[in-house]
Structure formats: structure tokens, C-alpha cells
Enzyme design. Structure first.
Site, PDB file in Angstrom:
ATOM      1  N   GLN A   1       1.752  -6.377  -3.225  1.00  0.00           N
ATOM      2  CA  GLN A   1       2.410  -6.319  -1.623  1.00  0.00           C
ATOM      3  C   GLN A   1       3.727  -5.529  -1.594  1.00  0.00           C
ATOM      4  O   GLN A   1       3.810  -4.819  -2.304  1.00  0.00           O
ATOM      5  CB  GLN A   1       2.640  -7.750  -1.191  1.00  0.00           C
ATOM      6  CG  GLN A   1       1.212  -8.506  -1.058  1.00  0.00           C
ATOM      7  CD  GLN A   1       0.617  -9.033  -2.565  1.00  0.00           C
ATOM      8  OE1 GLN A   1       1.311  -9.541  -3.401  1.00  0.00           O
ATOM      9  NE2 GLN A   1      -0.673  -8.485  -2.675  1.00  0.00           N
TER      10      GLN A   1
ATOM     11  N   GLY B   1      -4.444  -4.303  -3.737  1.00  0.00           N
ATOM     12  CA  GLY B   1      -5.599  -3.266  -4.054  1.00  0.00           C
ATOM     13  C   GLY B   1      -4.923  -2.140  -4.366  1.00  0.00           C
ATOM     14  O   GLY B   1      -4.132  -1.524  -3.703  1.00  0.00           O
ATOM     15  N   HIS B   2      -4.868  -1.730  -5.626  1.00  0.00           N
ATOM     16  CA  HIS B   2      -4.102  -0.687  -6.270  1.00  0.00           C
ATOM     17  C   HIS B   2      -5.123   0.458  -6.667  1.00  0.00           C
ATOM     18  O   HIS B   2      -5.633   0.242  -7.498  1.00  0.00           O
ATOM     19  CB  HIS B   2      -3.013  -1.242  -7.358  1.00  0.00           C
ATOM     20  CG  HIS B   2      -2.368  -2.252  -7.064  1.00  0.00           C
ATOM     21  ND1 HIS B   2      -1.179  -2.561  -7.613  1.00  0.00           N
ATOM     22  CD2 HIS B   2      -1.699  -2.702  -5.800  1.00  0.00           C
ATOM     23  CE1 HIS B   2      -0.340  -3.451  -6.994  1.00  0.00           C
ATOM     24  NE2 HIS B   2      -0.683  -3.647  -5.905  1.00  0.00           N
TER      25      HIS B   2
ATOM     26  N   LYS C   1       1.804   1.958  -5.039  1.00  0.00           N
ATOM     27  CA  LYS C   1       2.231   1.249  -6.426  1.00  0.00           C
ATOM     28  C   LYS C   1       1.326   1.597  -7.710  1.00  0.00           C
ATOM     29  O   LYS C   1       1.809   1.934  -8.887  1.00  0.00           O
ATOM     30  CB  LYS C   1       2.319  -0.235  -6.081  1.00  0.00           C
ATOM     31  CG  LYS C   1       3.587  -0.886  -5.041  1.00  0.00           C
ATOM     32  CD  LYS C   1       3.513  -2.001  -4.801  1.00  0.00           C
ATOM     33  CE  LYS C   1       2.292  -2.638  -4.460  1.00  0.00           C
ATOM     34  NZ  LYS C   1       2.151  -2.117  -2.815  1.00  0.00           N
TER      35      LYS C   1
ATOM     36  N   ASP D   1       0.717  -1.376   0.190  1.00  0.00           N
ATOM     37  CA  ASP D   1      -0.017   0.075   0.014  1.00  0.00           C
ATOM     38  C   ASP D   1       0.929   1.308  -0.107  1.00  0.00           C
ATOM     39  O   ASP D   1       0.349   2.351   0.644  1.00  0.00           O
ATOM     40  CB  ASP D   1      -0.978  -0.105   1.151  1.00  0.00           C
ATOM     41  CG  ASP D   1      -1.841  -1.217   1.236  1.00  0.00           C
ATOM     42  OD1 ASP D   1      -2.191  -1.466   0.182  1.00  0.00           O
ATOM     43  OD2 ASP D   1      -2.181  -1.808   2.422  1.00  0.00           O
TER      44      ASP D   1
HETATM   45  P1  GDP Z   1      -0.810   0.237  -3.625  1.00  0.00           P
HETATM   46  O1  GDP Z   1      -1.600  -0.989  -3.022  1.00  0.00           O
HETATM   47  O2  GDP Z   1       0.633   0.242  -3.535  1.00  0.00           O
HETATM   48  O3  GDP Z   1      -1.193   0.463  -4.913  1.00  0.00           O
HETATM   49  O4  GDP Z   1      -1.531   1.584  -2.885  1.00  0.00           O
HETATM   50  P2  GDP Z   1      -3.030   1.526  -2.310  1.00  0.00           P
HETATM   51  O5  GDP Z   1      -3.651   2.266  -3.554  1.00  0.00           O
HETATM   52  O6  GDP Z   1      -3.356   0.460  -1.589  1.00  0.00           O
HETATM   53  O7  GDP Z   1      -2.813   2.891  -1.123  1.00  0.00           O
HETATM   54  C1  GDP Z   1      -2.216   4.213  -1.535  1.00  0.00           C
HETATM   55  C2  GDP Z   1      -3.249   5.112  -1.234  1.00  0.00           C
HETATM   56  O8  GDP Z   1      -2.741   6.497  -1.068  1.00  0.00           O
HETATM   57  C3  GDP Z   1      -4.165   5.527  -2.304  1.00  0.00           C
HETATM   58  O9  GDP Z   1      -5.581   5.605  -1.568  1.00  0.00           O
HETATM   59  C4  GDP Z   1      -3.689   6.105  -3.300  1.00  0.00           C
HETATM   60  O10 GDP Z   1      -4.642   7.094  -3.956  1.00  0.00           O
HETATM   61  C5  GDP Z   1      -2.945   7.158  -2.512  1.00  0.00           C
HETATM   62  N1  GDP Z   1      -1.881   7.977  -2.767  1.00  0.00           N
HETATM   63  C6  GDP Z   1      -0.905   7.583  -3.666  1.00  0.00           C
HETATM   64  N2  GDP Z   1       0.339   8.390  -3.445  1.00  0.00           N
HETATM   65  C7  GDP Z   1      -0.167   9.370  -2.971  1.00  0.00           C
HETATM   66  C8  GDP Z   1       0.316  10.643  -2.475  1.00  0.00           C
HETATM   67  O11 GDP Z   1       1.392  10.937  -2.817  1.00  0.00           O
HETATM   68  N3  GDP Z   1      -0.230  11.492  -1.439  1.00  0.00           N
HETATM   69  C9  GDP Z   1      -1.638  11.283  -1.172  1.00  0.00           C
HETATM   70  N4  GDP Z   1      -2.089  12.016  -0.231  1.00  0.00           N
HETATM   71  N5  GDP Z   1      -2.083  10.024  -1.695  1.00  0.00           N
HETATM   72  C10 GDP Z   1      -1.628   8.971  -2.348  1.00  0.00           C
HETATM   73  P1  IMO Z   2      -1.019  -4.439  -2.120  1.00  0.00           P
HETATM   74  O1  IMO Z   2      -0.727  -4.939  -3.546  1.00  0.00           O
HETATM   75  C1  IMO Z   2      -1.189  -4.639   2.232  1.00  0.00           C
HETATM   76  C2  IMO Z   2      -1.141  -8.882   3.853  1.00  0.00           C
HETATM   77  C3  IMO Z   2      -2.382  -9.156   4.370  1.00  0.00           C
HETATM   78  C4  IMO Z   2      -1.877 -10.286   5.551  1.00  0.00           C
HETATM   79  C5  IMO Z   2      -0.603 -10.812   4.598  1.00  0.00           C
HETATM   80  C6  IMO Z   2      -0.937 -12.122   4.033  1.00  0.00           C
HETATM   81  O2  IMO Z   2      -2.197  -3.431  -2.321  1.00  0.00           O
HETATM   82  O3  IMO Z   2       0.036  -3.318  -1.603  1.00  0.00           O
HETATM   83  P2  IMO Z   2      -2.696 -12.872   2.163  1.00  0.00           P
HETATM   84  O4  IMO Z   2      -4.021 -12.652   1.680  1.00  0.00           O
HETATM   85  O5  IMO Z   2      -1.629 -12.186   0.949  1.00  0.00           O
HETATM   86  O6  IMO Z   2      -2.184 -14.373   2.364  1.00  0.00           O
HETATM   87  O7  IMO Z   2      -2.187 -12.245   3.459  1.00  0.00           O
HETATM   88  O8  IMO Z   2      -0.200 -10.099   3.560  1.00  0.00           O
HETATM   89  N1  IMO Z   2      -1.341  -8.058   2.279  1.00  0.00           N
HETATM   90  C7  IMO Z   2      -1.338  -7.061   1.944  1.00  0.00           C
HETATM   91  N2  IMO Z   2      -1.126  -5.708   2.836  1.00  0.00           N
HETATM   92  N3  IMO Z   2      -1.104  -4.495   0.868  1.00  0.00           N
HETATM   93  C8  IMO Z   2      -1.345  -5.476   0.056  1.00  0.00           C
HETATM   94  O9  IMO Z   2      -1.425  -5.563  -1.383  1.00  0.00           O
HETATM   95  C9  IMO Z   2      -1.463  -6.987   0.655  1.00  0.00           C
HETATM   96  N4  IMO Z   2      -1.623  -8.122   0.192  1.00  0.00           N
HETATM   97  C10 IMO Z   2      -1.575  -8.927   1.167  1.00  0.00           C
HETATM   98  O10 IMO Z   2      -3.014  -8.172   5.178  1.00  0.00           O
HETATM   99  O11 IMO Z   2      -1.109  -9.341   6.734  1.00  0.00           O
HETATM  100 MG    MG Z   3      -2.913  -1.579  -1.907  1.00  0.00          MG
END
Ligand code: GDP
Ligand code: IMO
Ligand code: MG
Length: 427
Positions: free
Chosen positions: A223, A40-41, A16, A13
Site C-alpha cells: 500500500q 499487487g506488486h 514498489k 501502486d
Molecule cells: P506496486 O504495487 O507499488 O508494486 O506497483 P504496481 O506493480 O501495482 O504498479 C506499478 C506498475 O508500473 C507496474 O505495472 C510496473 O511494472 C510499472 N512500472 C514500475 N516502474 C515503472 C516505470 O518507471 N515506468 C513505467 N512505464 N512503468 C513502471
Molecule cells: P499495493 O501494495 C493500491 C486500497 C483499496 C481500498 C483501500 C482499503 O499494490 O500498492 P483493503 O482491501 O486494504 O481493506 O482496501 O486500500 N488498497 C490499495 N490501493 N495499492 C494497494 O496495494 C492497495 N491495497 C489496498 O483499493 O481503497
Molecule cells: Mg500494486
């Protein structure tokens, strides 16, 4: 032009999805190489927000071919609903390619994931419950079902039989659950086969030919480094290799083809699920990071655990991935703190330790050693260049860069595509 890997440097998170989308307009292929719909991207394009789970974020860039590599685990029902959700929003998904060697997350893998977590009780991992671990376990145990198996009913039936043989014993005798019928699983999987067929390809061949033709290939990790099955905080990890080497095995591209490895790094730290987290905050600062940063899981809706930046982890990510660059995200979230603590080392049983300990016991005992950096109060969300940032924000970035061991080549100051400061070009 060679291949680039973009991966999470912390516990997932990091942003990415946004970073991939930013590069999506300039690359020819975006490839997921591991994980599945545990990811979840988030991608924000104008006033539109997309949450991608299984599909590569490049699917939102019209010129780009999205690829699901052999290292990914595919839940066919999630795949089809994600595709139709995007189609309803006017996104063309017809270019998608899926490896015939990718493994399928079957309904029984999802059941086993949930049941084992429940059985672990207090010791649970806190998985996303999407069947990820059991599907990779089947792959390693050589009883997995692959995408290509959907096109040979007899083989599919034999493989489901083999997989359920042992699982049904465990489900009924150990977990007190009902047995799962082979016929029902086969019927469900065959029901997806024709809809998926147009996308199935020899993705290893496609990607290697593309690289020979000087196309640009971007590997999008799911991840993060500390969730890696080999290099993460085992056993509180996912069941695949998000680290850079995973891109090679998970897509069938040799390491000599990869020229750049970009670590996505949040300006503070978050984690979802169980496991050690030295800089975790349980006070109002942690609450404020969660609120301002919108730190709630895109896949499970769980609140993310929040803490200060941990330079020990960043250095570790640089090392195990051979990072060439960092993309620092969410710097804007830190606006408003007078002083910002940064973890520069750990104290473990009275001793100062500069690098991540390999021992799980030591890591559980690690206490952060903080250095205080002066904060800033100016709104930075409109900053377009490094010099637009207030001096203290610049110094925060420079300090992180120095501690982390690779140049920070881009800075996120908001969730939108254009809310990014580019320092060095990635391409
Ligand atoms: P990922 O799993 O690595 O793709 O990240 P997620 O989407 O799960 O979580 C990142 C969150 O931060 C999302 O809600 C993005 O829209 C938000 N985000 C990404 N880059 C930035 C940033 O530079 N500033 C802020 N405020 N939000 C950001
Ligand atoms: P993105 O790509 C954050 C965590 C779960 C749990 C562990 C194992 O959005 O960054 P799993 O279901 O993979 O066997 O769970 O990994 N986890 C993540 N945490 N971002 C993710 O994906 C994750 N995918 C799995 O919360 O701790
Ligand atoms: Mg994510």
C-alpha cells in the site's frame, strides 16, 4: 550493514515491486511487514512479468531470503497458490520464512469484508475484498487466529469458536446471511497446516541475528503512506501501517536499526478505491495517464483513478516516514505533454495551504494550486544517466525534488529492472 525500508509515498501502486526487485540482488532479506494479498506488486524480469500479492518481491532474487513478518495478514490458500504458481515458473521458493505470529485471513474474514462493503453502499471504502480489515479488526479485538494456531487443533477450535460466536450473530441477524460452521473453518485451516509448516519460523529472532551479523535487510511496504490507518486519508485507508514505523512493529526490529527510508513516488498520482484525491483528473489527460501508464489494478483489475503530481502529499510522506530518499517512478509516462501541471499547494475555503490538512473536512475541500512545468517529447526509456534526460525532464525531476523534501536517488523510465537511472546508491 543496516536495514532499509522501501515504502509507497502516495496511495499505493507507485512501483514498489520493481524497486524492491532492483535491490533484491544486493540484499540478504526482503521482508513484508504489513498488509496482505490486497497488495499487487509487479516485477518485470526480461520478458517475464510477475504479479506478487503476499510474497515479498525478493523471492525472485535467488540469493535473498524472503520473509513474511508478524505484521502481515496471511490468507493460506493465496499463499499456497502463489507459491505453486512461482514453482511452476521455475522460481525456488524454499527459503521463505513466515512468522508464527502473523495473523491468518480466515474465510469468514473475507465474507465479512464483502458483506460490510455491500452494506455500506454508497459510503463503501472500495476495499480489495480480501478480508484485510476484518482480520486486523480480529487481531485488535484479540479474537484473531495466528499461523502458530494451525499447529494446535484444540486451541484453533476454541479460537475459531470465539471469533464466530459474535460474527455469526451479526451475519445472520444483521446481514441476513447463513451462519458459518466452526468445524468447517477448522477443517479448512488444518488442511493448509502441513504445507505451510516448513516455512514457519521465529522471524523476529532471525532478522535481529541477521542484522547483528551485518546482513542487509530490506523492508518492503505494501500500500502507501496515504492509505495508512493512522496517517492516511481515514476512513478511506487500509487497516495497517505502511508508514516507516510499521516496519518496526511489523517485523520486530527496533528503529535504531533502520538507516534508510526510501519513498517510492510516482511522477504523477493514482488511487484505487474511494476517498479524496485533490489532483484527480476526469478529462482526456486523466484518460491518457491511465492508458499510457497502464493504470489498472494488479489485484482487482479495477481502473486506477489518475491525476497530476501532488507535492503536498510528497512533503507529507517525507515528514511522517522520515524519508531519506525518493525513488521516482514512471517518468517515461509523462513524455509528450507540452506542459505538465504540478500541485504545489491547496486552496481550502479561499486560503492557500502548503501542508496536508489534518482535518478530513478540509482535505475534502482542498483544490489543487498548480504550477506549470515545461514538458518534453523525446523518448526517455533508454536513458541510463540523469544527463541522458532532456533538459525539461531534468528540470521536472529537480523541481519535484525541491518541493518534496528529500533527494530523488533513482528514476524509473520503464517497467524493466534495467529501465532505471541510479543517481545515488541505496546500499
Ligand atoms: P506496486 O504495487 O507499488 O508494486 O506497483 P504496481 O506493480 O501495482 O504498479 C506499478 C506498475 O508500473 C507496474 O505495472 C510496473 O511494472 C510499472 N512500472 C514500475 N516502474 C515503472 C516505470 O518507471 N515506468 C513505467 N512505464 N512503468 C513502471
Ligand atoms: P499495493 O501494495 C493500491 C486500497 C483499496 C481500498 C483501500 C482499503 O499494490 O500498492 P483493503 O482491501 O486494504 O481493506 O482496501 O486500500 N488498497 C490499495 N490501493 N495499492 C494497494 O496495494 C492497495 N491495497 C489496498 O483499493 O481503497
Ligand atoms: Mg500494486
Amino acid at each position: 550493514m543496516p536495514a532499509l525500508v522501501l515504502l509507497g509515498a502516495q496511495w499505493g501502486d507507485e512501483g514498489k515491486g520493481k524497486a524492491t526487485d532492483l535491490l533484491g540482488g544486493s540484499v540478504d532479506y526482503v521482508v513484508r511487514y504489513q498488509g496482505g494479498n490486497n497488495a499487487g506488486h509487479t516485477v518485470v524480469v526480461g520478458d517475464q512479468k510477475y504479479a506478487l500479492h503476499l510474497l515479498p518481491s525478493g523471492i525472485l532474487s535467488p540469493g535473498c531470503t524472503p520473509v513474511i513478518g508478524n505484521g502481515v495478514v496471511v490468507d493460506p490458500s493465496v499463499l499456497l497458490s502463489e507459491l505453486s504458481g512461482l514453482n511452476e515458473r521455475g522460481v525456488d521458493t524454499s527459503k521463505l520464512l513466515i512468522s508464527g505470529n502473523a495473523h491468518i485471513i480466515t474465510p469468514y474474514n473475507v465474507t465479512v469484508d464483502k458483506v460490510t462493503e455491500r452494506f455500506l453502499g454508497k459510503r463503501k471504502i472500495g476495499t480489495t475484498g480480501r478480508g484485510i480489515g476484518p482480520t486486523y479488526a480480529d487481531k485488535i479485538n484479540r479474537v484473531g487466529i495466528r499461523v502458530q494456531d494451525l499447529y494446535d487443533e484444540s486451541i484453533l477450535t476454541q479460537k475459531v469458536e470465539a471469533a464466530l460466536d459474535v460474527k455469526n450473530q451479526i451475519l445472520t441477524k444483521l446481514y441476513n446471511r447463513r451462519a458459518i460452521a466452526v468445524g468447517q473453518v477448522v477443517e479448512e485451516l488444518l488442511g493448509y497446516a502441513e504445507q505451510i509448516k516448513p516455512y514457519v519460523a521465529d522471524t523476529v529472532l532471525v532478522l535481529n541475528q541477521a542484522l547483528e551479523d551485518d546482513k542487509v535487510v530490506l523492508f518492503e511496504g505494501g500500500q502507501g503512506t496515504l492509505l495508512d490507518i493512522d496517517h492516511g486519508t481515514y476512513p478511506f485507508v487500509t487497516s495497517s501501517n505502511p508508514t516507516a514505523g510499521g516496519a518496526c512493529t511489523g517485523a520486530g526490529v527496533g528503529p535504531t536499526k533502520i538507516s534508510r527510508v526510501i519513498g517510492i513516488l510516482k511522477a504523477y498520482t493514482t488511487r484505487v478505491g474511494a476517498g479524496p484525491f485533490p489532483t484527480e483528473l476526469f478529462d482526456e489527460d486523466g484518460e491518457a495517464l491511465r492508458r499510457i501508464g497502464g493504470e489498472r489494478g494488479v489485484t482487482t483489475g479495477r481502473d486506477r483513478r489518475c491525476g497530476w503530481f501532488d507535492a503536498v502529499i510528497a512533503r507529507y510522506a517525507t515528514r511522517v516516514n522520515g524519508l531519506t530518499d525518493f525513488f521516482l517512478t514512471k517518468l517515461d509516462v509523462l513524455t509528450g505533454w507540452e506542459q505538465i501541471p504540478v500541485c504545489v499547494a491547496y486552496e481550502i475555503d479561499g486560503k492557500r495551504v502548503e501542508e496536508l490538512p489534518y482535518s478530513q473536512t478540509d482535505f475534502h475541500h482542498a483544490k489543487p494550486v498548480y504550477e506549470m512545468l515545461p514538458g518534453w517529447s523525446e523518448d526517455i526509456s533508454k536513458a541510463k544517466s540523469f544527463s541522458d534526460l532532456p533538459k525539461n525532464a531534468q528540470n521536472y525531476v529537480k523541481a519535484l525534488e525541491e518541493m518534496s523534501g528529500a533527494p530523488i536517488s533513482a528514476i524509473g523510465v520503464g517497467p524493466g529492472r534495467d529501465e532505471t537511472i541510479e543517481i545515488n546508491s541505496f546500499l
